[in-house]
Design a protein around this motif. Structure first.
Motif, mmCIF file in Angstrom:
data_model
loop_
_atom_site.group_PDB
_atom_site.id
_atom_site.type_symbol
_atom_site.label_atom_id
_atom_site.label_comp_id
_atom_site.label_asym_id
_atom_site.label_seq_id
_atom_site.Cartn_x
_atom_site.Cartn_y
_atom_site.Cartn_z
ATOM 1 N N ILE A 190 0.891 -1.035 -0.091
ATOM 2 C CA ILE A 190 -0.182 -0.079 -0.154
ATOM 3 C C ILE A 190 1.083 1.093 -0.083
ATOM 4 O O ILE A 190 1.662 1.495 0.883
ATOM 5 C CB ILE A 190 -0.974 -0.152 1.410
ATOM 6 C CG1 ILE A 190 -1.798 -1.106 1.128
ATOM 7 C CG2 ILE A 190 -1.825 1.208 1.198
ATOM 8 C CD1 ILE A 190 -2.669 -1.191 2.789
ATOM 9 N N TRP A 207 -8.108 -3.140 -3.380
ATOM 10 C CA TRP A 207 -7.798 -3.446 -1.829
ATOM 11 C C TRP A 207 -9.101 -4.223 -1.466
ATOM 12 O O TRP A 207 -8.978 -4.920 -0.490
ATOM 13 C CB TRP A 207 -7.380 -2.162 -1.079
ATOM 14 C CG TRP A 207 -5.941 -1.895 -1.804
ATOM 15 C CD1 TRP A 207 -5.577 -0.724 -2.383
ATOM 16 C CD2 TRP A 207 -4.701 -2.551 -1.523
ATOM 17 N NE1 TRP A 207 -4.207 -0.696 -2.759
ATOM 18 C CE2 TRP A 207 -3.776 -2.018 -2.189
ATOM 19 C CE3 TRP A 207 -4.333 -3.791 -0.857
ATOM 20 C CZ2 TRP A 207 -2.419 -2.226 -2.200
ATOM 21 C CZ3 TRP A 207 -3.158 -3.886 -0.862
ATOM 22 C CH2 TRP A 207 -2.116 -3.192 -1.442
ATOM 23 N N ALA A 211 -8.440 -7.808 0.233
ATOM 24 C CA ALA A 211 -9.171 -8.261 1.411
ATOM 25 C C ALA A 211 -9.835 -9.897 1.142
ATOM 26 O O ALA A 211 -9.656 -10.586 1.977
ATOM 27 C CB ALA A 211 -10.248 -7.406 2.076
ATOM 28 N N ALA A 217 -0.579 -7.557 3.195
ATOM 29 C CA ALA A 217 -0.108 -6.219 2.652
ATOM 30 C C ALA A 217 1.072 -5.664 3.384
ATOM 31 O O ALA A 217 1.320 -6.134 4.588
ATOM 32 C CB ALA A 217 -1.171 -5.173 2.411
ATOM 33 N N ALA A 242 -5.846 -0.816 4.899
ATOM 34 C CA ALA A 242 -5.774 -2.386 5.375
ATOM 35 C C ALA A 242 -6.757 -2.428 6.305
ATOM 36 O O ALA A 242 -7.626 -3.579 6.417
ATOM 37 C CB ALA A 242 -4.429 -2.658 5.979
ATOM 38 N N LYS A 243 -6.600 -1.793 7.468
ATOM 39 C CA LYS A 243 -7.463 -2.023 8.584
ATOM 40 C C LYS A 243 -8.926 -2.090 8.329
ATOM 41 O O LYS A 243 -9.539 -2.831 8.864
ATOM 42 C CB LYS A 243 -6.955 -0.819 9.932
ATOM 43 C CG LYS A 243 -5.754 -1.561 10.635
ATOM 44 C CD LYS A 243 -5.655 -0.880 12.045
ATOM 45 C CE LYS A 243 -4.708 -1.559 12.696
ATOM 46 N NZ LYS A 243 -3.768 -0.613 13.658
ATOM 47 N N ILE A 247 -7.494 -6.387 5.989
ATOM 48 C CA ILE A 247 -6.587 -7.088 5.527
ATOM 49 C C ILE A 247 -5.228 -7.034 6.329
ATOM 50 O O ILE A 247 -5.063 -6.409 7.159
ATOM 51 C CB ILE A 247 -5.781 -5.819 4.206
ATOM 52 C CG1 ILE A 247 -7.186 -5.784 3.021
ATOM 53 C CG2 ILE A 247 -4.655 -6.435 3.554
ATOM 54 C CD1 ILE A 247 -6.892 -4.657 2.234
ATOM 55 N N ARG A 248 -4.694 -8.194 6.005
ATOM 56 C CA ARG A 248 -3.449 -8.710 7.165
ATOM 57 C C ARG A 248 -2.276 -7.880 6.922
ATOM 58 O O ARG A 248 -1.710 -7.863 5.718
ATOM 59 C CB ARG A 248 -2.977 -10.116 6.725
ATOM 60 C CG ARG A 248 -3.620 -11.221 7.834
ATOM 61 C CD ARG A 248 -2.978 -12.488 7.564
ATOM 62 N NE ARG A 248 -3.116 -12.953 6.240
ATOM 63 C CZ ARG A 248 -2.305 -13.705 5.683
ATOM 64 N NH1 ARG A 248 -1.115 -14.054 5.901
ATOM 65 N NH2 ARG A 248 -2.782 -13.920 4.210
ATOM 66 N N LEU A 249 -1.763 -6.996 7.777
ATOM 67 C CA LEU A 249 -0.649 -6.054 7.492
ATOM 68 C C LEU A 249 0.609 -6.494 8.101
ATOM 69 O O LEU A 249 0.678 -6.899 9.488
ATOM 70 C CB LEU A 249 -1.028 -4.687 8.008
ATOM 71 C CG LEU A 249 -0.378 -3.415 7.540
ATOM 72 C CD1 LEU A 249 -0.616 -3.337 6.128
ATOM 73 C CD2 LEU A 249 -1.099 -2.273 8.211
#
Ligand SMILES: [Zn+2]
Ligand SMILES: [Zn+2]
Length: 254
Positions: A190, A207, A211, A217, A242-243, A247-249
């Motif tokens: 990102i 994005w 997800a 990401a 992401a949050k 999404i897994r950051l």
């Protein structure tokens, strides 16, 4: 700065970034970064006399490593410095490129695909708006072939391709791309610069689909100036992308 690691940092050698190498190190330390990965636009070994206006020249490569190795040593008790590049996958010169880079102690490569398959013969450029789904699918295929080389740490701004055509085609091609990229295990970046400049990326729909596919990401600052390490707002906006979608950051990769 909410990030502890950043693997996307340029230097003046790419001809469109400011400051000295040391300034980036000092700014990153002041921002609380503990792992600083430099990844200037890689020198490329072209087949023609094409001279790129947005990357370091081949002759500058030794100096890039010399300077960053000295800084790594000088700051070793304060910050971890890694030496990488932002590379493009151009199959016609890829093997020559790898052979050239083998001379240097390179820690990582991130992919920043600014042209689809080919830069020296003119494109297509990823930034150029297109309604043609063939360009989108060619871009994805190019990125997947690059990922399959096993040479990459992550994909920088995977949504740099400026597709403005039919959304059903976008969803279909992007879903297919994400299923395939997921198998490689490579995180998708990102990109803070895109947020900061209001570019066509990060692309919200892209994005959403990341997800849905559950591909991890990472946030990349894409620093072209030492000042970027003060851009808390830009970094936070990336984290929020992401949050808000679940999404897994990832934070520290190497
Ligand atoms: Zn750049
Ligand atoms: Zn970059």
């Amino acid at each position: 700065m909410i990030l502890k690691s950043n693997y996307h940092t340029h230097t003046y050698r790419c001809k469109h970034a400011g400051g000295q190498d040391r300034d980036y190190v000092e700014a990153a330390i002041a921002a609380g970064i503990t792992t600083l990965g430099f990844s200037d636009h890689s020198p490329m070994v072209f087949n023609t006399d094409h001279k790129s206006g947005f990357r370091m020249d081949l002759e500058e490569t030794a100096g890039y490593f010399e300077s960053l190795l000295a800084l790594r040593e000088e700051y070793r008790d304060v910050i971890r410095i890694l030496i990488g590049v932002e590379v493009e996958y151009y199959p016609a010169c890829w093997e020559k490129y790898l052979a050239f880079m083998r001379q240097f102690p390179l820690d990582f490569k991130i992919l920043g695909q600014h042209f689809v398959y080919d830069e020296e013969n003119g494109g297509p450029g990823s930034f150029k708006a297109t309604e043609d789904p063939t360009v989108l699918s060619d871009y994805y295929r190019c990125v997947l072939e690059a990922a399959d080389t096993g040479e990459l740490l992550y994909i920088a701004h995977p949504d740099v391709i400026h597709y403005v055509g039919d959304t059903a085609a976008f969803d279909e091609l992007t879903r297919d791309f994400l299923q395939k990229i997921k198998k490689t295990g490579l995180p998708l970046e990102i990109n803070r610069l895109g947020v900061h400049e209001g570019r066509h990326y990060p692309n919200p729909r892209f994005w959403d689909l990341v997800a849905e596919a559950d591909v991890p990401a990472i946030v990349g600052l894409d620093a072209h100036s030492p000042k970027v390490f003060e851009d808390d707002e830009g970094a936070a906006a990336c984290v929020e992308i992401a949050k808000s979608r679940g999404i897994r950051l990832l934070e520290t990769l190497i």
